[in-house]
Design an enzyme around this catalytic site. Sequence first.
Site, PDB file in Angstrom:
ATOM      1  CE1 TYR A  22       8.021   7.604  11.699  1.00 29.31           C
ATOM      2  CE2 TYR A  22       5.740   7.586  11.129  1.00 29.31           C
ATOM      3  CZ  TYR A  22       7.013   7.681  10.800  1.00 29.31           C
ATOM      4  OH  TYR A  22       7.341   7.331   9.423  1.00 29.31           O
TER       5      TYR A  22
ATOM      6  CD  GLU B 121       6.418   6.141   3.905  1.00 29.59           C
ATOM      7  OE1 GLU B 121       4.998   5.462   3.175  1.00 29.59           O
ATOM      8  OE2 GLU B 121       6.418   6.396   4.973  1.00 29.59           O
TER       9      GLU B 121
ATOM     10  CD1 TRP C  40       3.930   4.744   9.587  1.00 27.90           C
ATOM     11  CD2 TRP C  40       5.209   3.365   8.003  1.00 27.90           C
ATOM     12  NE1 TRP C  40       4.661   4.296   9.669  1.00 27.90           N
ATOM     13  CE2 TRP C  40       5.684   3.971   9.100  1.00 27.90           C
ATOM     14  CE3 TRP C  40       5.534   3.179   7.286  1.00 27.90           C
ATOM     15  CZ2 TRP C  40       7.560   3.987   8.566  1.00 27.90           C
ATOM     16  CZ3 TRP C  40       6.617   2.770   6.520  1.00 27.90           C
ATOM     17  CH2 TRP C  40       7.641   3.164   8.022  1.00 27.90           C
TER      18      TRP C  40
END
Length: 204
Positions: free
Chosen positions: A30, A52, A60
């Site tokens: 990522y 988000e 996250w």
Amino acid sequence: MFFGHKKERRRQVNEIRCDWVNEDPLYIAYHDEEWGKPLYDDRKLFELLMLEGMQAGLSWYTVLKKREHFRKVFDEFDPVKIAEYDEVKITALLGDPGIIRNRLKINAIIRNAAVYLQIVQEEGGFADYLWSFTGGVPVINNWKSRAEVPITTSQSDQMSKALRKKGMKFVGSTICYAFMQASGMVDDHTRECFCRSKSQLSGS
């Protein structure tokens, strides 16, 4: 070809990265392939902003591990479909352990899908609208360490205020800034990170 591929993978494993990245290959991929790379696709930006929002109060990394399942149960984040979700669908989502089961956040995604459609109609595109808060180009920063990186900026304040005025939920300035970082509207890779953009390198 096979040996070259192994060499490339070994090279990337040994690279210096932003210090928030853990050792999970999913998180490394990522960081290396997505975070900070300019994103201009309307629906992908919608997905990212909604995830988000799901992150609020969590990490996250937690959301990232659930991202593929989120995509599955939220119809690949198709705003047209999401805007039509009813109570039966919401109940099913709340019973799904593969996502973050928070009614307020789920309801926000449904609400935000309707606002997304409104923005596209009024502004001509979601990407153009969001990128307007950085003047249509990435903001290239030059941070030595994560401690220097802000959690909000005047641009994220403006984006948050504008989105909330249009009716979106879970789009506070902190969420908007994390979204801007992730979508490449802001490049916050630190100086030693091998993903630091060429424009940063040339300006250092």
